[in-house]
Design a protein around this motif. Structure first.
Motif, PDB file in Angstrom:
ATOM      1  N   ARG A 121      88.572  73.115 127.056  1.00  0.00           N
ATOM      2  CA  ARG A 121      89.586  73.877 126.138  1.00  0.00           C
ATOM      3  C   ARG A 121      88.624  74.816 125.618  1.00  0.00           C
ATOM      4  NH1 ARG A 121      92.677  70.080 122.308  1.00  0.00           N
ATOM      5  NH2 ARG A 121      93.763  72.159 121.918  1.00  0.00           N
ATOM      6  N   ARG A 122      89.060  75.969 125.658  1.00  0.00           N
ATOM      7  CA  ARG A 122      88.366  77.342 125.006  1.00  0.00           C
ATOM      8  C   ARG A 122      89.432  77.396 123.790  1.00  0.00           C
ATOM      9  NH1 ARG A 122      85.505  80.827 128.301  1.00  0.00           N
ATOM     10  NH2 ARG A 122      83.918  79.371 129.433  1.00  0.00           N
ATOM     11  N   ARG A 123      88.514  77.989 122.849  1.00  0.00           N
ATOM     12  CA  ARG A 123      88.960  78.380 121.390  1.00  0.00           C
ATOM     13  C   ARG A 123      89.857  79.602 121.688  1.00  0.00           C
ATOM     14  NH1 ARG A 123      84.705  78.307 117.861  1.00  0.00           N
ATOM     15  NH2 ARG A 123      86.244  79.289 116.433  1.00  0.00           N
ATOM     16  N   ALA A 124      90.488  79.705 120.484  1.00  0.00           N
ATOM     17  CA  ALA A 124      91.705  80.867 120.793  1.00  0.00           C
ATOM     18  C   ALA A 124      91.072  82.383 120.636  1.00  0.00           C
ATOM     19  CB  ALA A 124      92.663  80.767 119.612  1.00  0.00           C
ATOM     20  N   ARG A 125      91.465  83.307 121.381  1.00  0.00           N
ATOM     21  CA  ARG A 125      90.968  84.625 121.284  1.00  0.00           C
ATOM     22  C   ARG A 125      90.915  85.137 119.733  1.00  0.00           C
ATOM     23  NH1 ARG A 125      92.218  88.866 125.779  1.00  0.00           N
ATOM     24  NH2 ARG A 125      90.864  90.414 124.908  1.00  0.00           N
ATOM     25  N   ASN A 126      89.582  85.794 119.529  1.00  0.00           N
ATOM     26  CA  ASN A 126      89.391  86.422 118.410  1.00  0.00           C
ATOM     27  C   ASN A 126      89.230  85.385 117.420  1.00  0.00           C
ATOM     28  OD1 ASN A 126      89.617  88.912 119.372  1.00  0.00           O
ATOM     29  ND2 ASN A 126      91.451  88.988 119.242  1.00  0.00           N
ATOM     30  N   SER A 127      88.808  84.254 117.590  1.00  0.00           N
ATOM     31  CA  SER A 127      88.910  83.045 116.345  1.00  0.00           C
ATOM     32  C   SER A 127      87.524  82.977 116.033  1.00  0.00           C
ATOM     33  CB  SER A 127      89.396  81.925 116.807  1.00  0.00           C
ATOM     34  OG  SER A 127      88.538  81.286 117.912  1.00  0.00           O
ATOM     35  N   LEU A 128      86.445  83.613 116.575  1.00  0.00           N
ATOM     36  CA  LEU A 128      85.019  83.410 116.209  1.00  0.00           C
ATOM     37  C   LEU A 128      84.813  84.300 115.058  1.00  0.00           C
ATOM     38  CD1 LEU A 128      82.934  83.633 119.499  1.00  0.00           C
ATOM     39  CD2 LEU A 128      83.102  81.820 117.733  1.00  0.00           C
ATOM     40  N   SER A 129      83.800  84.096 114.175  1.00  0.00           N
ATOM     41  CA  SER A 129      83.445  85.175 113.163  1.00  0.00           C
ATOM     42  C   SER A 129      81.783  85.287 113.454  1.00  0.00           C
ATOM     43  CB  SER A 129      83.796  84.460 111.926  1.00  0.00           C
ATOM     44  OG  SER A 129      82.970  83.409 111.455  1.00  0.00           O
ATOM     45  N   HIS A 130      81.380  86.407 112.771  1.00  0.00           N
ATOM     46  CA  HIS A 130      79.734  86.517 112.569  1.00  0.00           C
ATOM     47  C   HIS A 130      79.182  85.222 112.004  1.00  0.00           C
ATOM     48  CE1 HIS A 130      76.081  88.053 110.916  1.00  0.00           C
ATOM     49  NE2 HIS A 130      76.010  88.911 111.940  1.00  0.00           N
ATOM     50  N   GLU A 131      79.727  84.885 110.926  1.00  0.00           N
ATOM     51  CA  GLU A 131      79.080  83.726 110.183  1.00  0.00           C
ATOM     52  C   GLU A 131      79.325  82.204 110.939  1.00  0.00           C
ATOM     53  OE1 GLU A 131      76.968  82.102 107.115  1.00  0.00           O
ATOM     54  OE2 GLU A 131      77.566  84.000 107.438  1.00  0.00           O
ATOM     55  N   GLU A 132      80.174  82.223 111.804  1.00  0.00           N
ATOM     56  CA  GLU A 132      80.466  80.973 112.548  1.00  0.00           C
ATOM     57  C   GLU A 132      79.274  80.717 113.389  1.00  0.00           C
ATOM     58  OE1 GLU A 132      83.691  78.274 114.958  1.00  0.00           O
ATOM     59  OE2 GLU A 132      84.189  80.244 114.304  1.00  0.00           O
ATOM     60  N   ILE A 133      79.117  82.057 114.223  1.00  0.00           N
ATOM     61  CA  ILE A 133      78.125  81.959 115.243  1.00  0.00           C
ATOM     62  C   ILE A 133      76.484  81.720 114.513  1.00  0.00           C
ATOM     63  CG2 ILE A 133      76.949  83.542 116.940  1.00  0.00           C
ATOM     64  CD1 ILE A 133      79.710  84.902 117.135  1.00  0.00           C
ATOM     65  N   LEU A 134      76.335  82.393 113.650  1.00  0.00           N
ATOM     66  CA  LEU A 134      75.062  82.194 112.837  1.00  0.00           C
ATOM     67  C   LEU A 134      74.950  80.733 112.528  1.00  0.00           C
ATOM     68  CD1 LEU A 134      72.720  84.095 112.536  1.00  0.00           C
ATOM     69  CD2 LEU A 134      73.663  84.741 110.108  1.00  0.00           C
ATOM     70  N   GLU A 135      75.946  80.167 112.056  1.00  0.00           N
ATOM     71  CA  GLU A 135      75.969  78.650 111.562  1.00  0.00           C
ATOM     72  C   GLU A 135      75.633  77.858 112.682  1.00  0.00           C
ATOM     73  OE1 GLU A 135      75.568  75.873 108.654  1.00  0.00           O
ATOM     74  OE2 GLU A 135      75.815  77.923 108.366  1.00  0.00           O
ATOM     75  N   ALA A 136      76.149  78.228 113.796  1.00  0.00           N
ATOM     76  CA  ALA A 136      76.104  77.143 115.053  1.00  0.00           C
ATOM     77  C   ALA A 136      74.589  77.486 115.561  1.00  0.00           C
ATOM     78  CB  ALA A 136      77.066  77.723 116.032  1.00  0.00           C
ATOM     79  N   ALA A 137      74.119  78.759 115.435  1.00  0.00           N
ATOM     80  CA  ALA A 137      72.679  79.114 115.810  1.00  0.00           C
ATOM     81  C   ALA A 137      71.651  78.332 115.097  1.00  0.00           C
ATOM     82  CB  ALA A 137      72.586  80.499 115.932  1.00  0.00           C
ATOM     83  N   LEU A 138      71.921  78.269 113.709  1.00  0.00           N
ATOM     84  CA  LEU A 138      71.084  77.875 112.862  1.00  0.00           C
ATOM     85  C   LEU A 138      70.925  76.149 113.132  1.00  0.00           C
ATOM     86  CD1 LEU A 138      69.179  77.770 110.093  1.00  0.00           C
ATOM     87  CD2 LEU A 138      71.358  77.479 108.890  1.00  0.00           C
ATOM     88  N   LYS A 139      72.180  75.444 113.414  1.00  0.00           N
ATOM     89  CA  LYS A 139      72.299  74.018 113.706  1.00  0.00           C
ATOM     90  C   LYS A 139      71.586  74.008 114.889  1.00  0.00           C
ATOM     91  CE  LYS A 139      76.297  73.137 110.763  1.00  0.00           C
ATOM     92  NZ  LYS A 139      77.726  72.775 110.840  1.00  0.00           N
ATOM     93  N   MET A 140      71.606  74.738 115.828  1.00  0.00           N
ATOM     94  CA  MET A 140      71.207  74.304 117.300  1.00  0.00           C
ATOM     95  C   MET A 140      69.540  74.528 116.984  1.00  0.00           C
ATOM     96  SD  MET A 140      73.542  76.290 119.805  1.00  0.00           S
ATOM     97  CE  MET A 140      72.576  76.130 121.194  1.00  0.00           C
ATOM     98  N   THR A 141      69.122  75.485 116.325  1.00  0.00           N
ATOM     99  CA  THR A 141      67.722  75.675 116.270  1.00  0.00           C
ATOM    100  C   THR A 141      66.930  74.530 115.387  1.00  0.00           C
ATOM    101  OG1 THR A 141      68.025  78.141 115.831  1.00  0.00           O
ATOM    102  CG2 THR A 141      65.913  77.143 115.018  1.00  0.00           C
ATOM    103  N   GLU A 142      67.759  73.930 114.291  1.00  0.00           N
ATOM    104  CA  GLU A 142      67.131  72.844 113.635  1.00  0.00           C
ATOM    105  C   GLU A 142      67.389  71.555 114.673  1.00  0.00           C
ATOM    106  OE1 GLU A 142      69.762  72.440 110.373  1.00  0.00           O
ATOM    107  OE2 GLU A 142      68.524  73.743 109.021  1.00  0.00           O
TER     108      GLU A 142
END
Length: 240
Positions: free
Chosen positions: A15-36
């Motif tokens: 299941r892919r997320r809805a189009r245009n549902s991403l945000s700059h902050e959400e991407i950054l938060e996910a990158a932070l959690k993956m880095t940790e």
């Protein structure tokens, strides 16, 4: 025979997320959690897209490439953590130097994202992400040595040695602990005692491996040895 409307053997469709549902902050938060969780080396645009359930191109709408993502991640980490690392105090230079780099090590030990950025991001990425508070901290750190009597150029050289020693110590600690966590648990397993005739000094120790262990006491002693060497090399007296 009635056919079920559900076919249990049918392949699952991701299941892919809805189009245009991403945000700059959400991407950054996910990158932070993956880095940790996995370390900076494992962070990639495809892995991040899988984590977010989106197409890679959706991320490129916000970050033109991985370097741009790393720049933003470094800014985020530095912004969030600078308050936890105050500038050096105005006490005796050797006492303050040990306290300064001990606090720096503690922060890297306690905060995986900060450790990953400081240890493994490029110097240009880290430099671009330095906040005014961190520039002030760097200024006061060099000031410790300059105030003790070192010319500014020597103060910078000595600070650089202490800074890189601290980074190297933390990197090695992290590597050793990561390797230990991947080995089978042998806690409680009896170790064969060393032969006192062959190893008279090591056999007398409660734990012979203490000579090759890595720990907080060893880090602090290393800093104290560094300050003693700085004192002898540059002719500035120790106060502690």
């Amino acid at each position: 025979m009635t056919m079920s409307s559900k076919n249990p053997k049918a392949p699952e469709v991701s299941r892919r997320r809805a189009r245009n549902s991403l945000s700059h902050e959400e991407i950054l938060e996910a990158a932070l959690k993956m880095t940790e969780a996995d370390g900076l080396a494992q962070l990639s645009m495809p892995a991040l897209a899988r984590n977010l359930g989106c197409a890679v191109m959706s991320i490129y709408k916000y970050f033109r490439n991985k370097d741009a993502l790393l720049d933003a991640l470094a800014h985020r980490v530095m912004r969030d953590l600078h308050r936890r690392l105050p500038p050096a105090g105005d006490g005796d230079w050797d006492v303050e130097l040990v306290a300064y780099f001990t606090a720096y090590r503690d922060l890297m030990e306690d905060t995986p994202a900060y450790r990953e950025v400081v240890l493994y991001a490029s110097t240009s990425v880290v430099r671009a992400a330095l906040t005014p508070a961190q520039w002030r901290r760097l200024d006061t750190g060099i000031g410790l040595l300059h105030r003790a009597g070192l010319p500014l150029s020597d103060a910078v050289r000595v600070y650089n040695v202490c800074y890189n020693f601290t980074r190297a110590y933390v990197a090695y600690e992290h590597t050793v602990r990561a390797a230990a966590s991947n080995r089978p648990d042998t806690e409680g397993a009896a170790e064969d005692p060393l032969d006192g005739a062959e190893y008279p000094l090591l056999a007398a120790l409660p734990d012979p491996t203490a000579a090759i262990d890595i720990n907080e006491d060893g880090f602090r002693l290393s800093l104290e040895l560094l300050t003693a060497g700085i004192s002898r090399t540059f002719g500035i007296p120790l106060t502690a």
